[in-house]
Design a protein around this motif. Sequence first.
Motif, PDB file in Angstrom:
ATOM      1  N   THR A  82       0.806  -1.230   0.000  1.00 22.30           N
ATOM      2  CA  THR A  82       0.000   0.000   0.000  1.00 22.30           C
ATOM      3  C   THR A  82       0.836   1.275   0.000  1.00 22.30           C
ATOM      4  N   MET A  83       1.965   1.291   0.687  1.00 23.78           N
ATOM      5  CA  MET A  83       2.700   2.540   0.889  1.00 23.78           C
ATOM      6  C   MET A  83       3.431   3.020  -0.356  1.00 23.78           C
ATOM      7  N   TRP A  84       4.064   2.111  -1.076  1.00 21.18           N
ATOM      8  CA  TRP A  84       4.956   2.525  -2.154  1.00 21.18           C
ATOM      9  C   TRP A  84       4.230   3.210  -3.306  1.00 21.18           C
ATOM     10  N   SER A  85       2.952   2.917  -3.485  1.00 19.15           N
ATOM     11  CA  SER A  85       2.218   3.554  -4.579  1.00 19.15           C
ATOM     12  C   SER A  85       2.120   5.063  -4.399  1.00 19.15           C
ATOM     13  N   HIS A  86       2.279   5.544  -3.170  1.00 16.63           N
ATOM     14  CA  HIS A  86       2.227   6.980  -2.896  1.00 16.63           C
ATOM     15  C   HIS A  86       3.594   7.658  -3.057  1.00 16.63           C
ATOM     16  N   LEU A  87       4.641   6.867  -3.148  1.00 17.57           N
ATOM     17  CA  LEU A  87       5.993   7.415  -3.133  1.00 17.57           C
ATOM     18  C   LEU A  87       6.748   7.244  -4.441  1.00 17.57           C
ATOM     19  N   LEU A  88       6.292   6.314  -5.280  1.00 17.34           N
ATOM     20  CA  LEU A  88       6.993   5.994  -6.517  1.00 17.34           C
ATOM     21  C   LEU A  88       6.092   6.250  -7.718  1.00 17.34           C
ATOM     22  N   PRO A  89       6.677   6.525  -8.879  1.00 22.27           N
ATOM     23  CA  PRO A  89       5.861   6.807 -10.070  1.00 22.27           C
ATOM     24  C   PRO A  89       4.963   5.634 -10.448  1.00 22.27           C
ATOM     25  N   ALA A  90       3.846   5.946 -11.073  1.00 24.10           N
ATOM     26  CA  ALA A  90       2.973   4.896 -11.585  1.00 24.10           C
ATOM     27  C   ALA A  90       3.745   4.047 -12.585  1.00 24.10           C
ATOM     28  N   GLY A  91       3.533   2.748 -12.527  1.00 24.47           N
ATOM     29  CA  GLY A  91       4.220   1.838 -13.425  1.00 24.47           C
ATOM     30  C   GLY A  91       5.635   1.486 -12.995  1.00 24.47           C
ATOM     31  N   PHE A  92       6.048   1.922 -11.794  1.00 23.58           N
ATOM     32  CA  PHE A  92       7.406   1.626 -11.325  1.00 23.58           C
ATOM     33  C   PHE A  92       7.602   0.125 -11.163  1.00 23.58           C
ATOM     34  N   PHE A  93       6.564  -0.560 -10.677  1.00 24.82           N
ATOM     35  CA  PHE A  93       6.646  -2.005 -10.471  1.00 24.82           C
ATOM     36  C   PHE A  93       5.965  -2.751 -11.617  1.00 24.82           C
ATOM     37  N   ASP A  94       6.563  -3.880 -11.973  1.00 25.35           N
ATOM     38  CA  ASP A  94       5.955  -4.810 -12.908  1.00 25.35           C
ATOM     39  C   ASP A  94       6.352  -6.213 -12.457  1.00 25.35           C
ATOM     40  N   ASP A  95       6.271  -7.189 -13.320  1.00 29.66           N
ATOM     41  CA  ASP A  95       6.615  -8.563 -12.938  1.00 29.66           C
ATOM     42  C   ASP A  95       7.998  -8.965 -13.414  1.00 29.66           C
ATOM     43  N   ASP A  96       8.831  -7.970 -13.695  1.00 27.32           N
ATOM     44  CA  ASP A  96      10.180  -8.261 -14.159  1.00 27.32           C
ATOM     45  C   ASP A  96      11.053  -8.701 -12.983  1.00 27.32           C
ATOM     46  N   ALA A  97      11.234 -10.015 -12.855  1.00 26.45           N
ATOM     47  CA  ALA A  97      11.964 -10.569 -11.717  1.00 26.45           C
ATOM     48  C   ALA A  97      13.476 -10.454 -11.871  1.00 26.45           C
ATOM     49  N   SER A  98      13.930  -9.802 -12.934  1.00 28.04           N
ATOM     50  CA  SER A  98      15.373  -9.580 -13.057  1.00 28.04           C
ATOM     51  C   SER A  98      15.831  -8.443 -12.152  1.00 28.04           C
ATOM     52  N   LYS A  99      14.856  -7.641 -11.682  1.00 25.35           N
ATOM     53  CA  LYS A  99      15.140  -6.581 -10.711  1.00 25.35           C
ATOM     54  C   LYS A  99      14.156  -6.724  -9.565  1.00 25.35           C
ATOM     55  N   LEU A 100      14.658  -6.979  -8.364  1.00 19.56           N
ATOM     56  CA  LEU A 100      13.818  -7.200  -7.193  1.00 19.56           C
ATOM     57  C   LEU A 100      13.901  -5.996  -6.262  1.00 19.56           C
ATOM     58  N   PHE A 101      12.753  -5.386  -5.992  1.00 18.42           N
ATOM     59  CA  PHE A 101      12.668  -4.259  -5.050  1.00 18.42           C
ATOM     60  C   PHE A 101      12.467  -4.837  -3.657  1.00 18.42           C
ATOM     61  N   ILE A 102      13.425  -4.595  -2.770  1.00 15.76           N
ATOM     62  CA  ILE A 102      13.419  -5.185  -1.430  1.00 15.76           C
ATOM     63  C   ILE A 102      13.211  -4.050  -0.438  1.00 15.76           C
ATOM     64  N   GLY A 103      11.957  -3.922   0.037  1.00 19.57           N
ATOM     65  CA  GLY A 103      11.573  -2.788   0.862  1.00 19.57           C
ATOM     66  C   GLY A 103      11.387  -3.125   2.326  1.00 19.57           C
ATOM     67  N   ILE A 104      10.176  -2.937   2.833  1.00 17.11           N
ATOM     68  CA  ILE A 104       9.920  -3.077   4.261  1.00 17.11           C
ATOM     69  C   ILE A 104      10.032  -4.540   4.685  1.00 17.11           C
ATOM     70  N   GLY A 105      10.768  -4.772   5.761  1.00 13.07           N
ATOM     71  CA  GLY A 105      10.876  -6.115   6.322  1.00 13.07           C
ATOM     72  C   GLY A 105      12.313  -6.546   6.520  1.00 13.07           C
ATOM     73  N   SER A 106      12.480  -7.659   7.225  1.00 11.44           N
ATOM     74  CA  SER A 106      13.817  -8.228   7.454  1.00 11.44           C
ATOM     75  C   SER A 106      14.125  -9.179   6.306  1.00 11.44           C
ATOM     76  N   ILE A 107      14.238  -8.601   5.112  1.00 12.62           N
ATOM     77  CA  ILE A 107      14.293  -9.424   3.908  1.00 12.62           C
ATOM     78  C   ILE A 107      15.592  -9.268   3.127  1.00 12.62           C
ATOM     79  N   ILE A 108      16.608  -8.716   3.766  1.00 14.48           N
ATOM     80  CA  ILE A 108      17.947  -8.845   3.209  1.00 14.48           C
ATOM     81  C   ILE A 108      18.426 -10.215   3.655  1.00 14.48           C
ATOM     82  N   GLN A 109      18.380 -11.160   2.750  1.00  9.06           N
ATOM     83  CA  GLN A 109      18.606 -12.542   3.154  1.00  9.06           C
ATOM     84  C   GLN A 109      19.205 -13.355   2.019  1.00  9.06           C
TER      85      GLN A 109
END
Length: 300
Positions: free
Chosen positions: A20-47
Motif C-alpha cells: 500500500t505505501m509505495w504507490s504513494h511514493l513511486l511513479p505509476a508503473g514503477f513495479f511490474d513482474d520483471d523478476a530480473s530486478k527485485l525491489f526489497i523494501g519493508i521487512g527483514s528481507i535482506i537474506q
Amino acid sequence: MKLTYFQGDPPNFGDELNATMWSHLLPAGFFDDDASKLFIGIGSIIQHGYPKDARKIVVGSGYGGYTIKPDVHDGSWDFHFVRGPQTTEALGLNPDLAIADSAILLRQTPLPAPATDIKIGFIPHYESIERGNWKVACDLAGISFIDPTDPPERIIQQILGAKLVITEAMHGAIVADALRTPWIAVRTMHHIHRFKWYDWVKSLDIDYQPAFLFPSNLRESWAVTTGRSGSGPRAKAACTSKLAQPLNNACHHMAARSLQKLAQMRPSLSTDANIERATDQAMSAIDGLIAKYGRKVAFA
C-alpha cells in the motif's frame, strides 16, 4: 522491477505495508513482474536465497538473522538505505546507509482519519495471534486489541487514534514512532526476533528497554521457558487440553494485569529532530532511486 516482500498466512502488518505505501511514493508503473530486478523494501528481507542473477535493490530493509548472511558484495546488490547500523555492521556495508526502516516514509503519504474509539492499544507479534489469547487478555485489561493481521489502513487508524501503543510487533513501534504516538516495547516471545529491534532503535537513537509481558496462556509460557516457538503440535495439544484450561484462565488474568502495569510506564518516542532527519534522508534516497530506475511518468 518486481515488488518483493514476505507474504505470510496470516498476513503481517509490517510486511503488508509494502502493498500500500509505495504507490504513494513511486511513479505509476514503477513495479511490474520483471523478476530480473527485485525491489526489497519493508521487512527483514535482506537474506540469502534470492536468484543470483537478479538485481537486488534494497530500500530500507534490514538483515534479521533469519537466514545465513547473503553475499551482498557479489555485484548483484544495490543499496539505497537500510534499517539500521546492525545491518550495515553484519553485512560489511557503508555505515552511512543506516538511515531507518522504510516504513518511516508513511510520514510522507496520505493517512486515514484516526480511530476515535481507542485510548491504549496492544499489538502482539503476528505469530502470537495463533499461539496466544491476547484478545481475551486485552478485554480483561480494558485495553484495545490491535490485530497485526488486519488491513494496514485499519491498523494505522488505530495507531493514529491511540494515546499509547504497547507493542510486541516491531512495526507497531516503527509506525507509532513515525506517526508520533508514544509506544512501549514488549520483549518478543521468541529471541530470534530481537536482533532487528536493536537494529531499528539504534538508527533513531532510541533508548530501548523492552518490558516483560506475562504470557497469555500455557503455550506462550512454554515458548518463553524453552526458547521455542510454541507452535508445534505437541505443545498445542498439551497446552489446550481441558486439564490445562484453569491454568490458561489464570494466565489470561495475569497477562491482563501485566498489560495494565505496562500502561503506567514511561513510553518511548524518538526525538522530533531524529525522526525528521531520518525522514529527509530516506526521501533523498527515494529521489535517487527514482532517478536511477524510474520512468518519467506522472505520479498515481
